[in-house]
Design a protein around this motif. Structure first.
Motif, PDB file in Angstrom:
ATOM      1  N   VAL A   1       7.834 -23.238  32.929  1.00 49.43           N
ATOM      2  CA  VAL A   1       6.684 -22.752  33.249  1.00 49.43           C
ATOM      3  C   VAL A   1       6.516 -22.146  34.699  1.00 49.43           C
ATOM      4  CG1 VAL A   1       5.423 -24.150  31.592  1.00 49.43           C
ATOM      5  CG2 VAL A   1       5.488 -25.159  33.684  1.00 49.43           C
ATOM      6  N   ILE A   2       7.137 -22.800  35.644  1.00 51.20           N
ATOM      7  CA  ILE A   2       7.102 -22.135  36.902  1.00 51.20           C
ATOM      8  C   ILE A   2       7.852 -20.859  36.842  1.00 51.20           C
ATOM      9  CG2 ILE A   2       8.273 -22.305  39.101  1.00 51.20           C
ATOM     10  CD1 ILE A   2       7.820 -25.440  39.037  1.00 51.20           C
ATOM     11  N   ALA A   3       8.994 -20.676  36.043  1.00 49.20           N
ATOM     12  CA  ALA A   3       9.544 -19.280  36.009  1.00 49.20           C
ATOM     13  C   ALA A   3       8.737 -18.315  35.214  1.00 49.20           C
ATOM     14  CB  ALA A   3      10.908 -19.551  35.302  1.00 49.20           C
ATOM     15  N   VAL A   4       7.928 -18.870  34.319  1.00 48.11           N
ATOM     16  CA  VAL A   4       7.230 -17.754  33.521  1.00 48.11           C
ATOM     17  C   VAL A   4       6.085 -17.168  34.347  1.00 48.11           C
ATOM     18  CG1 VAL A   4       5.514 -17.600  31.702  1.00 48.11           C
ATOM     19  CG2 VAL A   4       7.863 -18.770  31.262  1.00 48.11           C
ATOM     20  N   GLN A   5       5.356 -18.333  35.208  1.00 48.62           N
ATOM     21  CA  GLN A   5       4.510 -17.903  35.899  1.00 48.62           C
ATOM     22  C   GLN A   5       5.033 -16.863  36.886  1.00 48.62           C
ATOM     23  OE1 GLN A   5       1.351 -19.650  36.626  1.00 48.62           O
ATOM     24  NE2 GLN A   5       0.742 -18.030  38.344  1.00 48.62           N
ATOM     25  N   ARG A   6       6.271 -17.057  37.733  1.00 47.72           N
ATOM     26  CA  ARG A   6       6.778 -15.999  38.262  1.00 47.72           C
ATOM     27  C   ARG A   6       6.755 -14.733  37.936  1.00 47.72           C
ATOM     28  NH1 ARG A   6       8.608 -17.795  43.363  1.00 47.72           N
ATOM     29  NH2 ARG A   6      10.221 -16.425  43.557  1.00 47.72           N
ATOM     30  N   ARG A   7       7.333 -14.839  36.536  1.00 46.56           N
ATOM     31  CA  ARG A   7       7.911 -13.561  36.353  1.00 46.56           C
ATOM     32  C   ARG A   7       6.604 -12.679  35.472  1.00 46.56           C
ATOM     33  NH1 ARG A   7      12.969 -13.524  32.668  1.00 46.56           N
ATOM     34  NH2 ARG A   7      12.764 -11.293  31.559  1.00 46.56           N
ATOM     35  N   PHE A   8       5.456 -13.551  34.860  1.00 49.25           N
ATOM     36  CA  PHE A   8       4.408 -12.565  34.546  1.00 49.25           C
ATOM     37  C   PHE A   8       2.976 -12.984  35.295  1.00 49.25           C
ATOM     38  CE2 PHE A   8       7.463 -13.608  31.096  1.00 49.25           C
ATOM     39  CZ  PHE A   8       7.690 -12.330  30.654  1.00 49.25           C
ATOM     40  N   GLY A   9       3.020 -13.655  36.194  1.00 49.97           N
ATOM     41  CA  GLY A   9       1.801 -14.107  36.940  1.00 49.97           C
ATOM     42  C   GLY A   9       0.771 -14.969  36.273  1.00 49.97           C
ATOM     43  N   CYS A  10       1.004 -15.415  35.293  1.00 53.01           N
ATOM     44  CA  CYS A  10       0.308 -16.574  34.565  1.00 53.01           C
ATOM     45  C   CYS A  10       1.088 -16.912  33.209  1.00 53.01           C
ATOM     46  CB  CYS A  10      -0.984 -16.046  34.252  1.00 53.01           C
ATOM     47  SG  CYS A  10      -1.169 -14.981  32.663  1.00 53.01           S
ATOM     48  N   VAL A  11       0.904 -18.156  32.779  1.00 47.94           N
ATOM     49  CA  VAL A  11       1.306 -18.544  31.753  1.00 47.94           C
ATOM     50  C   VAL A  11       0.188 -18.482  30.423  1.00 47.94           C
ATOM     51  CG1 VAL A  11       2.722 -20.401  30.471  1.00 47.94           C
ATOM     52  CG2 VAL A  11       2.668 -20.456  33.117  1.00 47.94           C
ATOM     53  N   SER A  12       0.363 -17.339  29.996  1.00 47.29           N
ATOM     54  CA  SER A  12      -0.645 -17.042  28.978  1.00 47.29           C
ATOM     55  C   SER A  12      -0.627 -17.850  27.838  1.00 47.29           C
ATOM     56  CB  SER A  12      -0.582 -15.342  28.607  1.00 47.29           C
ATOM     57  OG  SER A  12       0.640 -15.369  28.055  1.00 47.29           O
ATOM     58  N   THR A  13      -1.578 -17.716  27.067  1.00 49.67           N
ATOM     59  CA  THR A  13      -1.558 -18.498  25.769  1.00 49.67           C
ATOM     60  C   THR A  13      -0.418 -18.089  24.655  1.00 49.67           C
ATOM     61  OG1 THR A  13      -3.993 -18.406  25.679  1.00 49.67           O
ATOM     62  CG2 THR A  13      -3.016 -19.049  23.685  1.00 49.67           C
ATOM     63  N   GLU A  14      -0.180 -16.680  24.788  1.00 51.15           N
ATOM     64  CA  GLU A  14       0.914 -16.299  24.191  1.00 51.15           C
ATOM     65  C   GLU A  14       2.403 -16.741  24.757  1.00 51.15           C
ATOM     66  OE1 GLU A  14       1.924 -12.121  24.571  1.00 51.15           O
ATOM     67  OE2 GLU A  14       3.555 -12.021  23.293  1.00 51.15           O
ATOM     68  N   ALA A  15       2.368 -16.966  25.884  1.00 49.83           N
ATOM     69  CA  ALA A  15       3.792 -17.415  26.454  1.00 49.83           C
ATOM     70  C   ALA A  15       3.758 -18.972  26.154  1.00 49.83           C
ATOM     71  CB  ALA A  15       3.667 -17.274  27.861  1.00 49.83           C
ATOM     72  N   MET A  16       2.792 -19.733  26.257  1.00 46.97           N
ATOM     73  CA  MET A  16       2.649 -21.239  25.693  1.00 46.97           C
ATOM     74  C   MET A  16       3.088 -21.469  24.487  1.00 46.97           C
ATOM     75  SD  MET A  16      -0.652 -22.778  27.806  1.00 46.97           S
ATOM     76  CE  MET A  16      -1.745 -21.945  27.448  1.00 46.97           C
ATOM     77  N   GLU A  17       2.772 -20.368  23.616  1.00 47.32           N
ATOM     78  CA  GLU A  17       3.018 -20.650  22.224  1.00 47.32           C
ATOM     79  C   GLU A  17       4.553 -20.460  22.023  1.00 47.32           C
ATOM     80  OE1 GLU A  17       1.632 -21.098  19.182  1.00 47.32           O
ATOM     81  OE2 GLU A  17      -0.582 -20.517  19.339  1.00 47.32           O
ATOM     82  N   LEU A  18       5.293 -19.307  22.615  1.00 48.83           N
ATOM     83  CA  LEU A  18       6.480 -19.243  22.576  1.00 48.83           C
ATOM     84  C   LEU A  18       7.324 -20.129  23.136  1.00 48.83           C
ATOM     85  CD1 LEU A  18       6.158 -15.403  23.941  1.00 48.83           C
ATOM     86  CD2 LEU A  18       7.129 -15.982  21.758  1.00 48.83           C
ATOM     87  N   ILE A  19       6.785 -20.746  24.415  1.00 47.07           N
ATOM     88  CA  ILE A  19       7.700 -21.753  25.218  1.00 47.07           C
ATOM     89  C   ILE A  19       7.742 -23.116  23.882  1.00 47.07           C
ATOM     90  CG2 ILE A  19       7.578 -23.654  26.979  1.00 47.07           C
ATOM     91  CD1 ILE A  19       6.124 -21.295  28.807  1.00 47.07           C
ATOM     92  N   ALA A  20       6.562 -23.448  23.279  1.00 46.61           N
ATOM     93  CA  ALA A  20       6.459 -24.366  22.604  1.00 46.61           C
ATOM     94  C   ALA A  20       7.608 -24.286  21.473  1.00 46.61           C
ATOM     95  CB  ALA A  20       5.065 -24.592  21.957  1.00 46.61           C
ATOM     96  N   ARG A  21       7.262 -22.933  20.984  1.00 43.79           N
ATOM     97  CA  ARG A  21       8.476 -22.762  19.802  1.00 43.79           C
ATOM     98  C   ARG A  21       9.732 -22.887  20.190  1.00 43.79           C
ATOM     99  NH1 ARG A  21       7.017 -17.179  17.517  1.00 43.79           N
ATOM    100  NH2 ARG A  21       4.999 -18.264  17.774  1.00 43.79           N
ATOM    101  N   ALA A  22      10.299 -22.432  21.464  1.00 38.40           N
ATOM    102  CA  ALA A  22      11.550 -22.525  21.862  1.00 38.40           C
ATOM    103  C   ALA A  22      11.976 -24.031  22.216  1.00 38.40           C
ATOM    104  CB  ALA A  22      11.627 -21.805  23.076  1.00 38.40           C
ATOM    105  N   CYS A  23      10.980 -24.700  22.712  1.00 36.81           N
ATOM    106  CA  CYS A  23      11.637 -26.014  22.953  1.00 36.81           C
ATOM    107  C   CYS A  23      10.928 -27.085  22.054  1.00 36.81           C
ATOM    108  CB  CYS A  23      10.595 -26.339  24.450  1.00 36.81           C
ATOM    109  SG  CYS A  23      11.175 -25.315  25.687  1.00 36.81           S
ATOM    110  N   GLY A  24      10.489 -26.960  20.924  1.00 37.99           N
ATOM    111  CA  GLY A  24      10.235 -27.644  19.703  1.00 37.99           C
ATOM    112  C   GLY A  24       9.026 -28.425  20.228  1.00 37.99           C
ATOM    113  N   THR A  25       8.060 -28.136  20.996  1.00 39.69           N
ATOM    114  CA  THR A  25       6.991 -28.970  21.101  1.00 39.69           C
ATOM    115  C   THR A  25       5.605 -27.993  20.694  1.00 39.69           C
ATOM    116  OG1 THR A  25       5.811 -30.158  22.727  1.00 39.69           O
ATOM    117  CG2 THR A  25       6.874 -28.035  23.664  1.00 39.69           C
ATOM    118  N   GLN A  26       4.561 -28.743  21.035  1.00 38.11           N
ATOM    119  CA  GLN A  26       3.320 -27.923  20.743  1.00 38.11           C
ATOM    120  C   GLN A  26       2.526 -26.963  21.675  1.00 38.11           C
ATOM    121  OE1 GLN A  26       2.226 -28.375  17.513  1.00 38.11           O
ATOM    122  NE2 GLN A  26       3.938 -29.867  16.925  1.00 38.11           N
ATOM    123  N   ARG A  27       1.824 -26.180  21.360  1.00 35.93           N
ATOM    124  CA  ARG A  27       1.153 -25.418  22.578  1.00 35.93           C
ATOM    125  C   ARG A  27       0.363 -26.320  23.329  1.00 35.93           C
ATOM    126  NH1 ARG A  27      -3.122 -20.948  21.113  1.00 35.93           N
ATOM    127  NH2 ARG A  27      -4.809 -22.513  21.824  1.00 35.93           N
TER     128      ARG A  27
END
Lengths: 233, 603
Positions: B27-53
């Motif tokens: 999430v720190i890396a995503v924040q740096r790249r996109f300026g925030c961890v958006s709802t869309e990004a959280m969905e994507l992270i959850a899917r990639a890491c096998g967890t929930q948004r």
């Protein structure tokens, strides 16, 4: 193994929590966030007891042989009253017209502790109600952040409907999706019945049992444990 | 076709092995790249890491430096600790806000710059200071603040704000910060010469049990503040059952007013890492983590380089210094703005990719710590001590300090004095001696060990700095006689309210009620009974809270009540009969006052 609870020797099994060991011996230690055999949360602190002089949450603390545990002291009663009071003023709790009245563990504890009016000023937070789901609704006004739903959903329903977000006073319950309707919550899930207050409620069954005929209308919370008939939690 | 966000987020997750326990890095890396961890990004992270948004959201919303909503490309975080207030925070904040055309917490209309405040960033000796993204700017004045904003408007590149660099390794090409070290007194443990590998060689020449014994014999107590004997901790972890063991370095010094670890990290990184490596050898661990607070990100590249250098020199990695079978390596875990993560179990939660909630104890980390494996957590200064103890011997170390608190202590001194900075002094030194060394101006009170410890008045200036008298993790703040202790207490209550994790009721709700009481009294609406109510509530919070934050948060209030009773007593008066004591008239009419544009007159 044995330990001493308010001067009485109690037998416990190794690894058992003080709360469970006391319960087995017919001693009710008030609690809110503890639920069945879930991994304890230790967050509400209602079950605080003094273990060898130090205050610990009885739901978390495991029994150690020879421990001196104080539970029913004036100081601890006062502290527990304060915790219950603080939970009342933190949210918006409208017992007089809440459909959970008589089934609500927070209200029942207030009865048991003789709380008639809050000691601390009300915080009157602005909180939402999520009515999106066809069969269940989530009223954040009455949520006490005990985390039962978070754990029951994960560990007993094997879903992941709830989690906490934010921190401090801003901490609140969040559902896994835009709203409750977007989650995989079903009305038959155990989580719905696990809420100790009126935060997570079934729709259309509110007054199936009339107020006045409900469990905590008849006897104080914990009376079942004290009469040796086992606990609700 | 995939959106660029999707590709970017997936790249980040893959870089960390789609590992849910590396959520902080993700999430720190995503924040740096996109300026925030958006709802869309959280969905994507959850899917990639096998967890929930919601699990991702739970982490993101916990840390002050992470955000679900977009922030400016540049975020100015102005430090609002009490020392910064004393040195002109308000004027600097006003100047910045005016120049940007926003109020505190807002982003400029073009989405370029966000202005916000943050808790102590470890720069109290050069306050007021701010973090501009990762870049530290120090000694701000309103004029300098306007310049910073004008420059940023032009290039939006915080690194260009560094026009001169500080002393020591602050000038290192990988640091290049304007921070100054202000080392005022060099002692024999931390600031004597240190040759990389020298202490580790001594350790490896002995069996691991003997190294644990050395640490026990030195009677080294953890330098974080609680003072638990380091050797005992190591022994417990060494004997705890587990497939692996972990060595964690707490480099999350967030206690307001503390900055000594920042100086040690800058100047003594090798000595610290060597101490961790020795710990690894002693307890039978092959892996370590340095938990670096987000505020010190500007040191990250340098610290990574130190680790690399040591790997190349055979001081980290496999078969260290040709010792067959001794493998040990370290990764750095970055934090993201949460004071509570300095608490060892919260720190472990954070390393595991969770919210920084403290864990229930027992079990203690030495039995079940990081990923439920036996773990020792010591801080930067403690590991630096370890290296020196191995070099000079336990007896040498134990001969310094007091009988029950051996060795030296690195103190960060700031506030009303002419020589703020870092002092390495033997334990047992008195506040009086410190005041003289730091050339304090008309001192009226000292905060020994940050707000979670104690505020002392002149009556205790002849006490001793050690665990049996005036215990401190390293923060010493000096206040002259003109400062208002009650305002300081109220300020720190706000700090603890903001930094509470919110897990347990006494801390989450109790502190806000305590703050209301203090506020009422400080603003002249209190009555004598409120003073007792403050004591009762403070005692309740301290006794009933789950972790150290809640247990110590009422200390500023109690310190002011005990140390400066006349101040409080002078503010309270019996109310007229019939007035509800819990009703705060002043705050109740704030809305109306604002609407009519004038202050109410009432008695």
């Amino acid at each position: 193994m044995q330990f001493v609870l308010d001067g009485k020797t109690i037998t416990a099994t190794p690894g058992q929590t003080i709360l469970k060991a006391a319960e087995a011996a017919g001693v009710y230690i008030p609690r809110l966030c503890a639920y069945k055999d879930l991994i304890p949360h230790g967050s509400c602190r209602v079950c605080s007891v003094r273990v060898n002089g130090r205050i610990q949450a009885a739901c978390v603390q495991t029994v150690s042989s020879g421990a001196i545990v104080e539970h029913d002291t004036e100081e601890l009663r006062e502290f527990r009253r304060d915790v219950i009071d603080l939970l009342f003023v933190e949210g918006n709790h409208y017992c007089m017209f809440c459909e959970k009245s008589g089934l609500c563990e927070l209200q029942a504890l207030a009865y048991r502790f003789g709380i008639t009016a809050p000691k601390y000023p009300l915080l009157n937070p602005k909180r939402d109600i999520d009515m999106s789901h066809p069969d269940v609704y989530l009223d954040h006004n009455r949520c006490i952040l005990c985390g039962r739903c978070v754990r029951v959903s994960q560990d007993l329903d094997h879903k992941n409907v709830f989690q906490f977000v934010n921190r401090g006073l801003e901490k609140r319950l969040q559902v896994n999706g835009e709203a409750l309707a977007a989650t995989d919550l079903r009305v038959t899930d155990e989580v719905v019945a696990s809420c100790p207050v009126g935060a997570l409620m079934k729709k259309r069954v509110g007054y199936a049992v009339p107020v006045g005929d409900r469990p905590f209308d008849a006897q104080p919370i914990g009376a079942d444990i004290e009469s040796g008939k086992g606990g609700v939690a | 076709m995939k959106s660029s966000t999707a590709t970017g987020v997936e790249d980040v997750c893959r870089k960390f092995g789609n590992d849910r326990t590396r959520m902080m890095d993700i999430v720190i890396a995503v924040q740096r790249r996109f300026g925030c961890v958006s709802t869309e990004a959280m969905e994507l992270i959850a899917r990639a890491c096998g967890t929930q948004r919601v699990e991702v959201e739970s982490v993101v919303t916990f840390y002050a430096f992470l955000s679900v909503k977009p922030q400016g490309r540049v975020v100015i975080r102005l430090c609002n600790d009490i020392i910064d207030w004393m040195k002109g925070y308000q004027d600097v904040a006003d100047a910045m806000a005016k120049e940007l055309g926003v109020t505190m917490g807002e982003t400029t209309a073009d989405g370029a710059i966000t202005l916000t405040h943050t808790a102590c960033i470890g720069m109290s000796d050069q306050a007021p200071a701010a973090l501009v993204n990762d870049v530290v700017v120090t000694q701000l004045t309103p004029e300098r603040a306007r310049e910073v904003v004008r420059d940023l408007r032009r290039h939006l590149d915080p690194s260009q704000l560094v026009t001169m660099v500080g002393d020591g390794h602050n000038a290192h090409p990988l640091v290049r910060s304007m921070v100054r070290n202000n080392i005022r007194h060099r002692g024999p443990v931390h600031f004597a010469e240190f040759e990389s590998g020298s202490a580790l060689r001594r350790a490896l020449a002995r069996p691991p049990e003997a190294v644990v014994k050395d640490i026990k014999d030195s009677r080294l107590r953890g330098r974080g503040g609680a003072g638990f004997p380091a050797g005992v901790k190591w022994e417990l972890a060494r004997h705890a059952p587990g497939e692996r063991r972990w060595v964690v370095c707490n480099a999350d010094e967030g206690e307001p007013g503390t900055f000594k670890d920042r100086v040690l990290l800058t100047e003594r990184a090798h000595q610290m890492v060597e101490g961790m490596t020795i710990a690894g050898y002693a307890i039978g661990s092959d892996a370590g983590i340095i938990y670096l607070r987000g505020e010190y990100r500007y040191l990250l590249a340098y610290l990574e380089a130190v680790l690399d250098e040591r790997r190349r020199a055979g001081l980290l990695g496999r078969d260290i210094l040709d010792t067959p079978g001794f493998h040990f390596d370290i990764r750095i875990q970055l934090g993201a703005g949460a004071y509570i993560c300095g608490e060892e179990t919260a720190l472990i939660s954070s390393c595991e990719g969770l919210r920084g909630d403290p864990k229930n104890r027992p079990p203690f980390p030495v039995e079940k710590g990081y990923l439920d494996l036996p773990t020792i957590v010591n801080n930067v200064e403690t590991y630096c001590c370890v290296s020196r103890i191995l070099l000079q011997g336990a007896a040498w170390f134990a001969a310094m300090g007091t009988a029950r608190t051996t060795g030296t202590k690195v103190l960060s001194i700031a506030g009303d004095c002419r020589k703020p900075g870092v002092y390495e002094v033997p334990f047992g030194i008195t506040p009086d001696e410190l005041l003289e060394m730091a050339e304090a101006d008309n001192p009226g009170a000292m905060l020994i060990g940050g707000p979670c410890r104690q505020m002392i008045g002149p009556g205790r200036f002849s006490g001793r700095i050690c665990y049996d008298d005036l215990a401190t993790g390293g923060a010493i703040m000096i206040f002259n006689r003109a400062r208002n202790q009650l305002e300081i207490a109220e300020h720190y209550l706000d700090f603890f309210i903001e930094e509470s994790c919110g897990h347990c009721t006494p801390c989450r709700v109790g502190l806000i009620q305590l703050k209301r009481l203090v506020h009422k009294v400080v603003h002249g609406a209190g009555e004598p009974a409120d003073l007792q109510a403050m004591r009762d509530l403070s005692r309740f919070i301290a006794q009933m809270s789950r972790c150290g934050l809640g247990q110590t948060a009422p200390n500023p209030v109690l310190g002011a009540l005990d140390g400066f009773p006349a101040l409080y007593e002078g503010l309270v008066a019996e109310r007229k009969p019939g007035l509800l004591s819990t009703f705060d008239l002043a705050s109740a009419v704030v809305d109306a006052e604002r609407r009519v544009g004038r202050q109410s007159q009432y008695v």
